[in-house]
Enzyme design. Structure first.
Site, short mmCIF file in Angstrom:
data_model
loop_
_atom_site.label_atom_id
_atom_site.label_comp_id
_atom_site.label_asym_id
_atom_site.label_seq_id
_atom_site.Cartn_x
_atom_site.Cartn_y
_atom_site.Cartn_z
N ASP A 410 0.82 -1.21 0.00
CA ASP A 410 0.00 0.00 0.00
C ASP A 410 0.85 1.25 0.00
O ASP A 410 1.92 1.31 0.62
CB ASP A 410 -0.90 -0.02 1.25
CG ASP A 410 -1.81 1.17 1.33
OD1 ASP A 410 -2.68 1.31 0.46
OD2 ASP A 410 -1.64 1.98 2.26
N GLU A 463 1.10 -0.64 -5.14
CA GLU A 463 0.14 0.42 -5.40
C GLU A 463 0.96 1.71 -5.49
O GLU A 463 1.33 2.30 -4.48
CB GLU A 463 -0.89 0.54 -4.28
CG GLU A 463 -1.97 1.56 -4.60
CD GLU A 463 -2.47 2.33 -3.39
OE1 GLU A 463 -3.53 2.97 -3.50
OE2 GLU A 463 -1.80 2.33 -2.36
#
Length: 791
Positions: A410, A463
């Site tokens: 993330d 990401e």
């Protein structure tokens, strides 16, 4: 009997208060001159303490500050050395009496190699030596079972273990193991289920109760204690792991269903999800599920992105072994498991990592590098080797202990740039004067390299929303070493285009075609994630203009475009049936919408797209190679049409036509590629019964054409890759026929039924530089997938 040696009261007081760095030098057994030993124990509330051996009982004397001592025989053994016999401590407080083993008579459970690796920041299985680990010591009177506790707190002036075993009182001071900063204590006669914390005395003189950073289980939030656990789970996914280790998942079909466990169907635990989620994902045909973070987090509204226990699956849905069961069942069903992983930042909760030993430890000490202002969180000190080790080992932990198949990392962009979301003057440059976070880059390279080295067949997915170079490039050439990267540019451009009224889309056509300018610069995943259907952004359905029919048709055509565009694909739960409301973590999905034929039709489209995709190598074999894609029509902005070819390694084509206009196009001239001559063979999808039988009119997905390849067929990576490429000029018979194997406007999906009766006859009419073309009917807000008919 030898006299009881005196101990300075100041030393006893330091031990009792937990400020002595090595209580084992006083507590526990110590040999004296002659055949004697002294045993000391900390029992501050005792009225009587007795040291018991197999042959004797000796009443202890209170020496001060709650420390009791007794002299016991220490006879010479058969080898000529003296030893302290096995003993236990009997304690009486008022009318209560109990007997227990002595934690201070055991050697450290961490060996010299462990301590060396920790000091170097290279202990790749850190969870096996830090945290709480059940352990057994042999002894003359039988094995002694207990738990070895260890914690890294290099700046602490003292550490005490508190928990259920001592009434949450400070009767278990821990010892420091030297320069490593590790504090350790073995506690006998305790085991799984014990709740505990570490009380840490900082340099500021303040005691802080902290959850274990390497706890493998926790209390159910909002309670914050760590919990001792030991796995007894027996895995049944050996076949999956064997196949995984021998394959390359990046070049295989990858169709991901992203799930927030708490709101998929509220009230289900890991065990129930192992039945219901597994069944649903299998039916829909996704290859993988991606779970929003399952590591323990105190606030459910963070969706798991503010982690306080990086090594503990959240207790909201069951035990760690229950979570293992969920992963195991997914693997047995042929479904991979991707876990969201959050090494970019952590929350400020007092009970967790923040200011762990009284000051910055896990976080960077400079707030310009150690605070994430947007999220109110703290940033790891990636340049500190022990912190880097904590995170790298954590990635390994999820792969090795829970059999995860991939980690989606993330907020990578926030890690890469020192000026991320900061104004001028709020950040400091790196040693070269640049904005790149060199320590974070080195950490990501190490984490990725370690994952691929230790666990062949897994994936690391970024990401990452910027143009940072070589995110999926190998670390050997300076890349970050990820296997895949989310294509945020494709997502933003496409959703922005789709938000336009179809009449206005002609002016935004470049937003659709731009993704192919850079499609092969990285190894991309095309994500429609939770972030796109929450916080006022609206559901995927409501991003589409028009009435409900047009919105549903828009979703169907978009999904076909996503599934056939180069790159892997990810879809958040609820989007697969066009949920009409945006996602909220405290509410379940609108499963009732499946009673509506339009929403059920979208779900069927996704099911059929997955079946078509998995069985058609042209849609995934060359996702990251320009040879796998050709434009047929890229510039037809006035009609809102895109047409392109996807190819397999053996050159077999699939033609895709997508119409984002709200009207059909009759007699649309479509250029078609040459079809290499191949011997017909049975379709793997038809053989497997993946798709429904052909219908006489254009109302459903049709069975796949025979793959035009030589050699054996296989469903999966490397299928039909040994066939020779087509010889120059070998273009097959005259007037080739193309089968319409998918039409998102089919009536079975809720469409209007505009199509080509399942067949498109090519004509030797040159068009747009192609020798073949055909006049076709293009449905409104619809997509067609064409494959060559077997010849």
């Amino acid at each position: 009997m030898a006299d009881l040696p005196d101990v300075d009261l100041e030393v006893l007081t330091a031990i009792a208060s937990g400020t002595h760095h090595d209580p084992h030098t006083v507590l526990g057994p110590h040999l004296l001159d002659g055949p004697w030993a002294v045993v000391r124990t900390l029992r501050p509330l005792a009225d009587e303490v007795v040291v018991t051996t197999a042959d004797d009982e000796v009443t202890a004397t209170h020496q001060g500050a709650g420390v009791w001592a007794a002299v016991v025989p220490a006879p010479e053994g058969a080898d000529g050395s003296r030893h302290v016999p096995d003993y236990r401590i009997r304690t009486r407080s008022g009318t209560d009496t109990w007997t227990a083993d002595d934690p201070y008579r055991f050697l450290p459970t961490l060996g010299e190699v462990d301590l060396h690796l920790i000091g170097e920041g290279r202990h790749e299985q850190l969870w096996q030596v830090l945290g709480a680990n059940p352990h057994t010591y042999p002894s003359a009177s039988g094995d002694i079972a207990g738990v070895a506790f260890a914690v890294w707190a290099p700046n602490a002036r003292g550490v005490r273990l508190v928990g259920d075993h001592n009434g949450w009182g400070g009767t278990h001071p821990m010892r420091s193991l030297g320069a490593t900063g590790v504090w350790e204590l073995f506690v006998p006669d305790v085991g799984p289920g014990l709740r505990y914390k570490f009380e840490i005395l900082g340099a500021d003189g303040v005691w802080r109760a902290k959850a274990d950073p390497l706890a493998k289980a926790t209390e159910h939030p909002p309670a914050t204690a760590s919990v001792v656990t030991a796995s007894t789970y027996e895995w049944h996914d050996d076949a999956w792991l064997t196949t995984r280790a021998a394959s390359d998942p990046h070049s295989a079909p990858l169709s991901v269903y992203e799930v927030h466990l708490g709101s998929w169907r509220p009230g289900l635990g890991y065990r129930e999800l192992a039945e219901q989620l597994v069944g649903y994902v299998s039916e829909q045909g996704f290859t993988h599920v991606e779970l929003l973070p399952v590591a323990e987090h105190p606030f459910g509204g963070s969706w798991g992105y503010q982690v306080t226990s990086y090594y503990a699956p959240t207790s909201r849905f069951g035990s760690p072994d229950d979570f293992r069961h969920l992963v195991d069942r997914l693997h047995q069903a042929g479904i991979g498991v991707i876990l969201d992983w959050v090494p970019a930042h952590f929350p400020r909760d007092d009970f967790a990592l923040a200011r762990f030993d009284g000051g910055p430890l896990y976080e960077h000490p400079d707030p310009r590098r150690g605070e994430q202002q947007d999220w109110g969180t703290l940033i790891f000190d990636f340049g500190r080797r022990e912190v880097r080790n904590f995170l790298v080992a954590n990635a390994t932990y999820w792969f090795e202990e829970f059999h995860a198949d991939a980690l989606r990392v993330d907020a990578v962009a926030s890690m890469l740039y020192l000026d991320y979301s900061r104004k001028e003057g709020e950040w400091t440059p790196n040693v070269h004067g640049g904005r790149e976070n060199l320590e974070a880059i080195a950490f990501l390279q190490e984490a990725n390299a370690t994952a691929y080295r230790r666990t062949p067949g897994v994936m690391m997915i970024a990401e990452e929303s910027t143009a940072f170079p070589q995110v999926t490039g190998p670390t050997s050439s300076g890349g970050l070493g990820f296997g895949l990267k989310w294509n945020m540019g494709w997502m933003n451009d496409t959703l922005r285009y789709l938000a336009e009224d179809p009449y206005n889309r002609r002016y935004h056509h470049g937003e659709l075609t731009f993704s192919l300018v850079y499609a092969f610069t990285e190894q991309f995943v095309l994500p429609i994630s939770h972030d796109e259907v929450v916080h006022g952004k609206g559901s995927l359905l409501r991003k589409m203009p028009g009435d409900r029919w047009q919105q549903l048709a828009g979703v169907r055509s978009f999904l076909a475009y996503q599934w056939t565009h180069p790159g892997k694909q990810l879809l958040f739960m609820g989007c697969e049936f066009a949920q009409d409301t945006e996602w909220a973590e405290h509410e379940g999905l609108r499963w009732d919408l499946l009673g509506d034929a339009g929403h059920a039709g979208v779900q069927q489209v996704v099911r059929d797209l997955n079946a078509l995709y998995r069985a058609t190598p042209a849609l995934w074999e060359l996702d990251f190679d320009p040879a796998g894609f050709e434009w047929l029509t890229a510039d037809d902005a006035d009609h809102n049409v895109l047409a392109y070819v996807r190819r397999s390694r053996s050159g077999d084509p699939v033609v895709v036509v997508v119409n984002f206009a709200g009207v059909p196009h009759e007699g649309y001239r479509l250029p078609l590629p040459d079809v290499p001559r191949r011997a017909p063979a049975e379709s793997p999808r038809a053989a497997a019964g993946a798709l429904p039988p052909a219908e006489p009119v254009e109302t459903a997905v049709r069975p796949a054409p025979a793959p035009l390849v030589d050699g054996p067929l296989a469903d999966g990576p490397g299928a039909a890759t040994t066939a020779a490429p087509p010889a120059p000029g070998d273009t097959g018979a005259d007037d080739p026929v193309w089968l319409e194997v998918l039409n998102t406007d089919a009536t079975v999906y809720g469409g209007s039924g505009v199509g080509n009766m399942g067949r498109v006859q090519a004509e030797p009419v040159p068009y747009h530089g192609r020798r073949w073309s055909a006049e076709i009917r293009v449905p409104p807000l619809g997509a067609l997938v064409l494959t060559p008919a077997p010849r």
